[in-house]
Write a protein that holds these residues in place. Sequence first.
Motif, PDB file in Angstrom:
ATOM      1  N   LYS A  68       0.822  -1.216   0.000  1.00  0.00           N
ATOM      2  CA  LYS A  68       0.000   0.000   0.000  1.00  0.00           C
ATOM      3  C   LYS A  68       0.860   1.273   0.000  1.00  0.00           C
ATOM      4  O   LYS A  68       0.310   2.373  -0.065  1.00  0.00           O
ATOM      5  CB  LYS A  68      -0.905   0.010   1.237  1.00  0.00           C
ATOM      6  N   CYS A  69       2.180   1.109   0.096  1.00  0.00           N
ATOM      7  CA  CYS A  69       3.064   2.274   0.099  1.00  0.00           C
ATOM      8  C   CYS A  69       3.136   2.890  -1.288  1.00  0.00           C
ATOM      9  O   CYS A  69       2.935   2.208  -2.312  1.00  0.00           O
ATOM     10  CB  CYS A  69       4.463   1.880   0.566  1.00  0.00           C
ATOM     11  N   VAL A  70       3.439   4.185  -1.350  1.00  0.00           N
ATOM     12  CA  VAL A  70       3.403   4.933  -2.603  1.00  0.00           C
ATOM     13  C   VAL A  70       4.728   5.658  -2.803  1.00  0.00           C
ATOM     14  O   VAL A  70       5.297   6.231  -1.865  1.00  0.00           O
ATOM     15  CB  VAL A  70       2.242   5.955  -2.603  1.00  0.00           C
ATOM     16  N   LEU A  71       5.221   5.660  -4.053  1.00  0.00           N
ATOM     17  CA  LEU A  71       6.409   6.400  -4.452  1.00  0.00           C
ATOM     18  C   LEU A  71       5.994   7.636  -5.234  1.00  0.00           C
ATOM     19  O   LEU A  71       5.152   7.542  -6.134  1.00  0.00           O
ATOM     20  CB  LEU A  71       7.341   5.529  -5.305  1.00  0.00           C
ATOM     21  N   VAL A  73      13.004  -0.546  -3.973  1.00  0.00           N
ATOM     22  CA  VAL A  73      12.626   0.047  -2.687  1.00  0.00           C
ATOM     23  C   VAL A  73      11.849  -1.019  -1.926  1.00  0.00           C
ATOM     24  O   VAL A  73      10.754  -1.424  -2.364  1.00  0.00           O
ATOM     25  CB  VAL A  73      11.778   1.316  -2.858  1.00  0.00           C
ATOM     26  N   CYS A  74      12.415  -1.442  -0.771  1.00  0.00           N
ATOM     27  CA  CYS A  74      11.809  -2.551  -0.027  1.00  0.00           C
ATOM     28  C   CYS A  74      11.607  -2.173   1.439  1.00  0.00           C
ATOM     29  O   CYS A  74      12.364  -1.377   2.008  1.00  0.00           O
ATOM     30  CB  CYS A  74      12.674  -3.803  -0.114  1.00  0.00           C
ATOM     31  N   ILE A  75      10.551  -2.759   2.045  1.00  0.00           N
ATOM     32  CA  ILE A  75      10.293  -2.667   3.481  1.00  0.00           C
ATOM     33  C   ILE A  75      10.051  -4.081   3.986  1.00  0.00           C
ATOM     34  O   ILE A  75       9.212  -4.807   3.434  1.00  0.00           O
ATOM     35  CB  ILE A  75       9.068  -1.786   3.786  1.00  0.00           C
ATOM     36  N   LYS A  76      10.789  -4.457   5.000  1.00  0.00           N
ATOM     37  CA  LYS A  76      10.697  -5.811   5.560  1.00  0.00           C
ATOM     38  C   LYS A  76      10.915  -6.863   4.462  1.00  0.00           C
ATOM     39  O   LYS A  76      10.207  -7.882   4.393  1.00  0.00           O
ATOM     40  CB  LYS A  76       9.335  -6.021   6.248  1.00  0.00           C
ATOM     41  N   GLU A  77      11.901  -6.542   3.605  1.00  0.00           N
ATOM     42  CA  GLU A  77      12.311  -7.431   2.520  1.00  0.00           C
ATOM     43  C   GLU A  77      11.201  -7.664   1.508  1.00  0.00           C
ATOM     44  O   GLU A  77      11.226  -8.653   0.769  1.00  0.00           O
ATOM     45  CB  GLU A  77      12.811  -8.775   3.082  1.00  0.00           C
ATOM     46  N   HIS A  99       8.997  -5.675  -1.681  1.00  0.00           N
ATOM     47  CA  HIS A  99       8.950  -4.505  -2.549  1.00  0.00           C
ATOM     48  C   HIS A  99       7.703  -3.682  -2.250  1.00  0.00           C
ATOM     49  O   HIS A  99       6.615  -4.220  -2.015  1.00  0.00           O
ATOM     50  CB  HIS A  99       8.926  -4.929  -4.025  1.00  0.00           C
ATOM     51  N   VAL A 100       7.908  -2.372  -2.260  1.00  0.00           N
ATOM     52  CA  VAL A 100       6.751  -1.495  -2.120  1.00  0.00           C
ATOM     53  C   VAL A 100       6.037  -1.422  -3.456  1.00  0.00           C
ATOM     54  O   VAL A 100       6.529  -1.891  -4.491  1.00  0.00           O
ATOM     55  CB  VAL A 100       7.184  -0.088  -1.650  1.00  0.00           C
ATOM     56  N   GLN A 101       4.858  -0.829  -3.436  1.00  0.00           N
ATOM     57  CA  GLN A 101       4.070  -0.704  -4.669  1.00  0.00           C
ATOM     58  C   GLN A 101       4.856   0.103  -5.719  1.00  0.00           C
ATOM     59  O   GLN A 101       5.318   1.198  -5.435  1.00  0.00           O
ATOM     60  CB  GLN A 101       2.749   0.010  -4.356  1.00  0.00           C
TER      61      GLN A 101
END
Length: 584
Positions: A405-408, A485-489, A491-493
């Motif tokens: 659900k993360c956004v760049l 771009v990764c969080i907790k291994e 990939h973000v959206q």
Amino acid sequence: MSENRKPLMGFMGKLPSGTALGNSGKTHCPLCMGLFKVPRLLPCLHTVCTTCLEQLEPFSVVDIRGGDSDTSSEGSIFQELKPRSLQPQIGILCPVCDAQVDLPMGGVKALTIDHLAVNDVMLESLRGEGQGLVCDLCNDREVEKRCQTCKANLCHFCCQAHRSHSWRQKKTTYHTMVDLKDLKAYSRIGKPILCPAHPAEELRLFCELCDQPVCRDCVVGEHREHPYDFTSNVIHKHGDSVRELLKDTQPHVEALEEALAQIKGTNSALQERVEAVAADVRTFSEGYIKAIEEHRDKLLKQLEDIRVQKENSLQLQKAQLEQLLADMRTGVEFTQHLLTSGSDLEILITKGVVVERLTKLNQVEYSVHPGVNNKICFFPQGKAGLCRGYEVYGTINTKEVDPTKCVLQGEDLHRAREKQPATFTLLCKDAAGDSMGRGGDNIQVAVVPKDKKDSPVRTMVHDNKDGTYYISYTPKEAGVYTVWVCIKEQHVQGSPFTVTVRKRHRPHPGVFHCCTLCSSGGQKTAHCACGGTMPGGYLGCGHGHKGHPGRPHWSCCGKFTEKSECMWTGGQGAPRSLLRTVAL
């Protein structure tokens, strides 16, 4: 020149009624606290007993003034001045004000005797406020009378001898005697001041040349041919000079008193202000402490509510799973028993019920993971709003970031320039799509060239502490790069994505103008990349003529945007010479 002798009674003034000089005069030594015994006057005008001064610790100083110091004394005033030179000097510190006192050659006993203090001590003793006076002649018996003529304090025996008609005492036979009790109302009963060089003679004269009192033997000896006069004749001149100096000094005393009064007032105002500010600080601190305590209690209450809510959810999920497990076990046990123990006919008869039950149980949806987690975080820097009118900090967050659900965001997500910083922003959100509102997540970023995967670009991640992260990197070369771009291994959206890095921005070598006619000053040979021409032999563009774009443009490449990259490639369409000309 002869002296007009006057009896003692002629210059002894009576004190006003009710005045007690013994209570107001200087009679007690500041060191031993007793009545003065041979008091000496220091240059700082403080008086101390001779014995007390001799007990002070002396120290060595260098006297650069010559043989005599400024310290006035009965012994030093008769010494010859010595040439100026650096001489070792013995000094002491005044026990009252710590002023340095340079001792004369004769030491402490060469300092000036404070005759005023001697007089005050005698008056105090006379009035019974101090120790009894001792006879000046025998130094043994108590004083009863005083000789007005020679100013000596005498006991009864010495008084009779003083008045005796013996041939040895004929000089004092007719001296006037006064009872001590009759002298209590007088302000001065001091002894005659004798010459230190001639102890048998009184200091009645004053040498004008040497500026010091002298006796009769002095004026016929070492002060011979010096101008002199009786002290009573010169006292007015010298007294007036002292009064004038005193008059000049008095304004300084008043100014210093006023300054000290202002300092005292300022100090009082300072103390009042400090107390007022201290009260404000205490009030603020007490209110702040109460606000923090109240905020603490709210946080603990919020934490307890979260615990209860999560535990209730877990208990409900547990009860549902336990019930489902019990139903499953019942179905499994019955079916296994049916298949192992039942006859063919029994299996066929109950098959429908068993199938329907097992099918229904298999269709029940459930999660093998707990419905809630233990994700509870405290953020001390998190703004928590106002409490009792105070800004307080510290928040509890139970949100968990969801990489999907993360956004760049950012203009440089898919384009960049070599050797120029490229930036974009990561917005972290939870499973519901709401902003996390806090930082602290572990963000991993990698920027790798597609043709040089073993040479990643150095990246920087700045935590904005509000759920957003500012990411920057600087590619060294042009080309295509892959960004992870990764969080907790995970990939973000939108990750991974590619970025095309172009060459560095090229500035315009030409001029941004309306036409070549204006920018070149009317030169016919000036060219422009827009391709416009003018009649009359002009090779460049002009207003309203053939090929003019109708708006400002760059002479080097013809682009209409002033802040843009130059697209001129150095081809034949825009000769180099014309650019150089236009640039002028």
